[in-house]
Design an enzyme around this catalytic site. Structure first.
Site, mmCIF file in Angstrom:
data_model
loop_
_atom_site.group_PDB
_atom_site.id
_atom_site.type_symbol
_atom_site.label_atom_id
_atom_site.label_comp_id
_atom_site.label_asym_id
_atom_site.label_seq_id
_atom_site.Cartn_x
_atom_site.Cartn_y
_atom_site.Cartn_z
ATOM 1 N N ARG A 1 0.859 -1.194 0.000
ATOM 2 C CA ARG A 1 0.000 0.000 0.000
ATOM 3 C C ARG A 1 0.890 1.236 0.000
ATOM 4 O O ARG A 1 1.238 1.767 1.040
ATOM 5 C CB ARG A 1 -0.912 -0.018 1.225
ATOM 6 C CG ARG A 1 -1.868 1.168 1.317
ATOM 7 C CD ARG A 1 -2.788 0.994 2.522
ATOM 8 N NE ARG A 1 -3.648 2.136 2.714
ATOM 9 C CZ ARG A 1 -3.290 3.241 3.381
ATOM 10 N NH1 ARG A 1 -2.086 3.341 3.912
ATOM 11 N NH2 ARG A 1 -4.129 4.235 3.515
ATOM 12 N N SER B 1 -12.968 -3.069 1.245
ATOM 13 C CA SER B 1 -13.293 -2.457 2.534
ATOM 14 C C SER B 1 -14.797 -2.242 2.613
ATOM 15 O O SER B 1 -15.404 -1.787 1.644
ATOM 16 C CB SER B 1 -12.587 -1.103 2.673
ATOM 17 O OG SER B 1 -11.203 -1.274 2.561
ATOM 18 N N LYS C 1 -3.687 6.089 8.723
ATOM 19 C CA LYS C 1 -4.529 6.484 7.583
ATOM 20 C C LYS C 1 -5.198 7.812 7.914
ATOM 21 O O LYS C 1 -6.092 7.866 8.772
ATOM 22 C CB LYS C 1 -5.581 5.404 7.319
ATOM 23 C CG LYS C 1 -6.359 5.658 6.054
ATOM 24 C CD LYS C 1 -7.349 4.541 5.758
ATOM 25 C CE LYS C 1 -7.897 4.733 4.362
ATOM 26 N NZ LYS C 1 -9.299 4.411 4.242
HETATM 27 N N1 3NM Z 1 -7.460 1.141 6.339
HETATM 28 P P1 3NM Z 1 -2.752 0.648 11.764
HETATM 29 S S1 3NM Z 1 -7.497 1.766 8.802
HETATM 30 C C1 3NM Z 1 -5.060 1.075 5.760
HETATM 31 O O1 3NM Z 1 -10.437 1.624 8.197
HETATM 32 C C2 3NM Z 1 -6.150 1.269 6.715
HETATM 33 O O2 3NM Z 1 -10.212 0.910 6.174
HETATM 34 C C3 3NM Z 1 -8.291 1.363 7.356
HETATM 35 O O3 3NM Z 1 -3.077 0.933 10.243
HETATM 36 C C4 3NM Z 1 -9.754 1.305 7.226
HETATM 37 O O4 3NM Z 1 -2.684 -0.821 11.929
HETATM 38 C C5 3NM Z 1 -6.003 1.613 8.054
HETATM 39 O O5 3NM Z 1 -1.405 1.297 11.978
HETATM 40 C C6 3NM Z 1 -4.707 1.826 8.768
HETATM 41 O O6 3NM Z 1 -3.822 1.301 12.575
HETATM 42 C C7 3NM Z 1 -4.311 0.667 9.651
#
Ligand code: 3NM
Length: 216
Positions: A47, A120, A149
């Site tokens: 990503r 998603s 994010k």
């Molecule tokens: N997508 P971390 S949250 C890439 O809610 C991504 O769809 C999300 O990173 C969504 O594990 C997210 O550091 C980031 O919180 C996840």
């Protein structure tokens, strides 16, 4: 009939990463990925996105993707590309993950044939439509606040995950957003087949090994 070998067990420890998650340093990011593969991640999503990414440097962008793909191949871990369907096809990646805002699910399925398709989803309707249009799994999040994010939705907590599992007992589901070692057990208990993490692995060298010690 699609012939890919994807199963719910592939979601158990799903690592997502781009160079922006490792201080914008592809070399260091490759080392993080290598360690995570050795320690036992079950799926990897490339990503490369947002501030500090290689998105505007086409050569470096593709080169970095190729290097990550090669590492995943060495460890027989599927390599999923976030959003960039054209790149996934060009590199013969194992799959694609798209958001609700990205290319339409059915159109993406038509383009990628039997590759793995993740989507998603933020509501029961989105899960149902993603699966009807050919998704292999859905990503549910953010469950907790995330630092990785910038444009993430508000955290849902475990309520949404439990609701989704109750509505779709047989759908492959991975939870995402702010998941760490302490939170992982309750996420599995709420019905997730796996956890998708960025910072947990990028910021903690022993996360993967510690995760397996949990025995979830
Ligand atoms: N997508 P971390 S949250 C890439 O809610 C991504 O769809 C999300 O990173 C969504 O594990 C997210 O550091 C980031 O919180 C996840």
């Amino acid at each position: 009939m699609r012939l890919n070998v994807f199963g719910r067990e592939n979601l158990k420890l799903y690592f997502i990463m781009g160079s922006q998650d490792v201080d914008g340093r592809p070399e260091q990011a490759l080392q993080v990925l290598k360690n995570a593969l050795i320690d036992g991640i079950t799926l990897f999503q490339w990503r490369e996105k947002g501030v500090g990414s290689l998105q505007n440097q086409p050569e470096a962008y593709e080169q970095f993707a190729c290097a990550c793909l090669a590492l995943c191949r060495e460890h027989a871990v599927p390599f999923i590309v976030n959003d960039d369907v054209a790149l996934a096809l060009k590199l013969h990646a194992d799959g694609v993950h798209i958001g609700q805002d990205d290319a339409h699910v059915a159109a993406t399925r038509a383009l990628i044939g039997n590759k793995i398709l993740g989507v998603s989803a933020h509501s029961v309707e989105e899960v149902a439509s993603a699966m009807a249009m050919g998704a292999d799994y859905v990503g549910l999040g953010p469950i907790y606040p995330t630092v990785s994010k910038m444009d993430a939705n508000a955290p849902t907590g475990l309520v949404w995950l439990k609701q989704a599992r109750a509505a779709f007992p047989d759908v492959a589901m991975v939870a995402i957003g702010g998941i760490n070692l302490e939170r992982a057990p309750e996420v599995f208990a709420a019905g997730a087949d796996g956890i998708a993490v960025i910072s947990a692995i990028c910021r903690h060298r022993d996360f993967v090994r510690d995760f397996y010690q949990l025995g979830v």
